[in-house]
Design a protein around this motif. Sequence first.
Motif, mmCIF file in Angstrom:
data_model
loop_
_atom_site.group_PDB
_atom_site.id
_atom_site.type_symbol
_atom_site.label_atom_id
_atom_site.label_comp_id
_atom_site.label_asym_id
_atom_site.label_seq_id
_atom_site.Cartn_x
_atom_site.Cartn_y
_atom_site.Cartn_z
ATOM 1 N N GLY A 203 17.800 -10.253 5.526
ATOM 2 C CA GLY A 203 16.985 -9.804 6.648
ATOM 3 C C GLY A 203 15.539 -10.228 6.518
ATOM 4 N N LEU A 204 15.000 -10.174 5.300
ATOM 5 C CA LEU A 204 13.628 -10.623 5.086
ATOM 6 C C LEU A 204 13.509 -12.123 5.362
ATOM 7 C CD1 LEU A 204 12.641 -8.646 1.861
ATOM 8 C CD2 LEU A 204 11.741 -8.299 4.181
ATOM 9 N N TYR A 251 11.439 -3.806 8.928
ATOM 10 C CA TYR A 251 10.459 -3.425 9.948
ATOM 11 C C TYR A 251 9.076 -3.246 9.331
ATOM 12 C CZ TYR A 251 14.322 -2.511 13.194
ATOM 13 O OH TYR A 251 15.420 -2.644 14.015
ATOM 14 N N ALA A 252 9.030 -2.603 8.164
ATOM 15 C CA ALA A 252 7.747 -2.393 7.490
ATOM 16 C C ALA A 252 7.107 -3.729 7.143
ATOM 17 C CB ALA A 252 7.956 -1.555 6.227
ATOM 18 N N SER A 254 7.660 -6.709 8.453
ATOM 19 C CA SER A 254 7.273 -7.443 9.662
ATOM 20 C C SER A 254 5.985 -6.893 10.259
ATOM 21 C CB SER A 254 8.401 -7.379 10.700
ATOM 22 O OG SER A 254 9.585 -7.975 10.210
ATOM 23 N N THR A 255 5.857 -5.570 10.266
ATOM 24 C CA THR A 255 4.659 -4.950 10.827
ATOM 25 C C THR A 255 3.424 -5.280 10.001
ATOM 26 O OG1 THR A 255 6.006 -3.111 11.652
ATOM 27 C CG2 THR A 255 3.628 -2.770 11.557
ATOM 28 N N VAL A 256 3.536 -5.155 8.686
ATOM 29 C CA VAL A 256 2.395 -5.439 7.811
ATOM 30 C C VAL A 256 1.946 -6.890 7.964
ATOM 31 C CG1 VAL A 256 1.662 -5.652 5.397
ATOM 32 C CG2 VAL A 256 2.920 -3.618 6.152
ATOM 33 N N ILE A 257 2.897 -7.814 8.026
ATOM 34 C CA ILE A 257 2.529 -9.232 8.162
ATOM 35 C C ILE A 257 1.889 -9.503 9.513
ATOM 36 C CG2 ILE A 257 3.411 -11.589 8.196
ATOM 37 C CD1 ILE A 257 3.312 -10.046 5.418
ATOM 38 N N CYS A 258 2.391 -8.852 10.569
ATOM 39 C CA CYS A 258 1.732 -8.985 11.874
ATOM 40 C C CYS A 258 0.307 -8.447 11.802
ATOM 41 C CB CYS A 258 2.527 -8.237 12.948
ATOM 42 S SG CYS A 258 4.003 -9.095 13.532
ATOM 43 N N HIS A 259 0.130 -7.296 11.174
ATOM 44 C CA HIS A 259 -1.200 -6.696 11.070
ATOM 45 C C HIS A 259 -2.162 -7.601 10.307
ATOM 46 C CE1 HIS A 259 0.104 -2.226 11.775
ATOM 47 N NE2 HIS A 259 0.130 -2.955 12.873
ATOM 48 N N ILE A 260 -1.694 -8.203 9.227
ATOM 49 C CA ILE A 260 -2.560 -9.081 8.435
ATOM 50 C C ILE A 260 -3.009 -10.278 9.261
ATOM 51 C CG2 ILE A 260 -2.560 -10.715 6.504
ATOM 52 C CD1 ILE A 260 -0.888 -8.624 4.971
ATOM 53 N N ASN A 261 -2.090 -10.881 9.997
ATOM 54 C CA ASN A 261 -2.459 -12.018 10.834
ATOM 55 C C ASN A 261 -3.341 -11.594 12.002
ATOM 56 O OD1 ASN A 261 -1.016 -14.744 10.046
ATOM 57 N ND2 ASN A 261 0.434 -13.109 9.577
ATOM 58 N N MET A 262 -3.108 -10.397 12.522
ATOM 59 C CA MET A 262 -3.972 -9.868 13.583
ATOM 60 C C MET A 262 -5.392 -9.674 13.062
ATOM 61 S SD MET A 262 -1.207 -7.164 15.159
ATOM 62 C CE MET A 262 -2.243 -6.403 16.412
ATOM 63 N N ILE A 269 -6.005 -3.635 15.836
ATOM 64 C CA ILE A 269 -4.757 -3.168 15.244
ATOM 65 C C ILE A 269 -4.597 -1.683 15.543
ATOM 66 C CG2 ILE A 269 -3.450 -2.848 13.108
ATOM 67 C CD1 ILE A 269 -5.005 -5.217 11.939
ATOM 68 N N VAL A 270 -3.550 -1.355 16.271
ATOM 69 C CA VAL A 270 -3.276 0.034 16.643
ATOM 70 C C VAL A 270 -2.129 0.548 15.789
ATOM 71 C CG1 VAL A 270 -2.607 1.608 18.497
ATOM 72 C CG2 VAL A 270 -4.026 -0.412 19.001
ATOM 73 N N THR A 271 -2.338 1.620 15.057
ATOM 74 C CA THR A 271 -1.286 2.199 14.224
ATOM 75 C C THR A 271 -1.204 3.701 14.466
ATOM 76 O OG1 THR A 271 -2.787 2.574 12.362
ATOM 77 C CG2 THR A 271 -1.608 0.472 12.416
ATOM 78 N N ASN A 272 -0.046 4.245 14.145
ATOM 79 C CA ASN A 272 0.176 5.689 14.266
ATOM 80 C C ASN A 272 1.028 6.122 13.083
ATOM 81 O OD1 ASN A 272 1.014 8.305 14.886
ATOM 82 N ND2 ASN A 272 1.117 7.890 17.089
ATOM 83 N N ASP A 273 0.441 6.892 12.187
ATOM 84 C CA ASP A 273 1.155 7.311 10.985
ATOM 85 C C ASP A 273 2.346 8.205 11.281
ATOM 86 O OD1 ASP A 273 -0.622 5.893 9.456
ATOM 87 O OD2 ASP A 273 -1.913 7.611 9.006
ATOM 88 N N ASP A 274 2.378 8.770 12.481
ATOM 89 C CA ASP A 274 3.497 9.641 12.847
ATOM 90 C C ASP A 274 4.677 8.862 13.412
ATOM 91 O OD1 ASP A 274 2.125 11.962 12.093
ATOM 92 O OD2 ASP A 274 1.138 12.092 14.047
ATOM 93 N N GLU A 275 4.471 7.564 13.650
ATOM 94 C CA GLU A 275 5.542 6.736 14.200
ATOM 95 C C GLU A 275 6.280 6.002 13.084
ATOM 96 O OE1 GLU A 275 3.866 5.637 18.649
ATOM 97 O OE2 GLU A 275 3.687 4.153 17.049
ATOM 98 N N THR A 276 7.483 5.570 13.388
ATOM 99 C CA THR A 276 8.270 4.801 12.431
ATOM 100 C C THR A 276 7.710 3.388 12.346
ATOM 101 O OG1 THR A 276 9.824 3.986 14.101
ATOM 102 C CG2 THR A 276 10.334 6.114 13.041
ATOM 103 N N TRP A 277 8.148 2.647 11.328
ATOM 104 C CA TRP A 277 7.710 1.253 11.211
ATOM 105 C C TRP A 277 8.187 0.442 12.416
ATOM 106 C CZ3 TRP A 277 3.939 -0.473 8.518
ATOM 107 C CH2 TRP A 277 3.608 0.095 7.285
ATOM 108 N N LYS A 278 9.369 0.736 12.908
ATOM 109 C CA LYS A 278 9.870 0.008 14.079
ATOM 110 C C LYS A 278 8.980 0.273 15.280
ATOM 111 C CE LYS A 278 13.956 -0.637 17.002
ATOM 112 N NZ LYS A 278 15.337 -0.169 17.300
ATOM 113 N N GLU A 279 8.561 1.515 15.464
ATOM 114 C CA GLU A 279 7.682 1.852 16.584
ATOM 115 C C GLU A 279 6.324 1.186 16.437
ATOM 116 O OE1 GLU A 279 9.357 6.279 17.874
ATOM 117 O OE2 GLU A 279 8.011 6.076 16.126
ATOM 118 N N ASN A 280 5.808 1.122 15.214
ATOM 119 C CA ASN A 280 4.534 0.441 14.998
ATOM 120 C C ASN A 280 4.649 -1.056 15.254
ATOM 121 O OD1 ASN A 280 2.112 2.082 13.973
ATOM 122 N ND2 ASN A 280 3.799 3.002 12.835
ATOM 123 N N LEU A 281 5.811 -1.637 14.910
ATOM 124 C CA LEU A 281 6.035 -3.048 15.220
ATOM 125 C C LEU A 281 6.075 -3.248 16.732
ATOM 126 C CD1 LEU A 281 6.679 -5.955 14.384
ATOM 127 C CD2 LEU A 281 9.098 -5.318 14.290
#
Length: 294
Positions: A203-204, A251-252, A254-262, A269-281
Amino acid sequence: MSPIRALDEDLIDSVARIAPEKADTLKKFRIEHDPCAVFTNDQKFSFRVNTESKEIKLPTAALEYLWCACYAFYVAYQEYSTANQGSASEFDLNRNERSRGALSLYKWGMEKLQQSPLKEWPSDKAKPDVDATINEDVRVANELYLCAAAWIIHHEFAHINHGHKNEPINNEESREQETEADNSATKWVLADVADESVLKKRGLGVAIATLVLTAQDILAGEFKETTHPRSFQRLYYAICPYFQDPDHLVYAFSTVICHINMAMSGMEIVTNDDETWKENLETCLVQFSRLTRP
């Protein structure tokens, strides 16, 4: 000679190794179509296939960039995880020599796509190596590279297997072909895998194969939909059907790599600690959709 050549034999073998349970099906495909791979000096990230001659072109510069991305993404995610475990309020990719080196190599790989293929690999940076004594970062980068490249080659195989046209009538037909090839390659790699550790690794690889496209568009500041679907759509649809846990590593990562490139491109970069990694993606993808260009 580019250090990426050290992995050529493994690259060809990875086509079968990525899903050994499908060996008989792959054998039948090879007997029927007899595909061949050709390494080229083309610039840009332009893997492609001639469905009539069954020739798959693998540009050296694109392979170099893919390995650099695998190395940098792995190191970046590891560094992020370490910072997160320490409850750090901010994550700085320039925080130490390891992460600085990874980021520098990643930038070199991107620049290589726009410059002469003859530009040599920097002597002071990590590089592909099959030596058993290589460090862990290089070893993991090798494996992720082979997984990602195998998905890309199976994408090209799918074009052959589905009898796709070399010159589609229009962009809509081309996007339909690309989506079908994506789905077939992903199904080949991820479908019916019971072992979670195997599914995670594969998957990675699939995620990285589509993340490198998404990252290029993030840094360019726009997402085009022409002969191919938008890159972030390809990323989401490649992983979503196969990972039901919304906090799965894929998902985690993918999200982190998107954030780094952003962050590199200056995007919010909009994040929500209450959301899942999929939701943050998904939040990232909504932002990307607003930057779509025809």
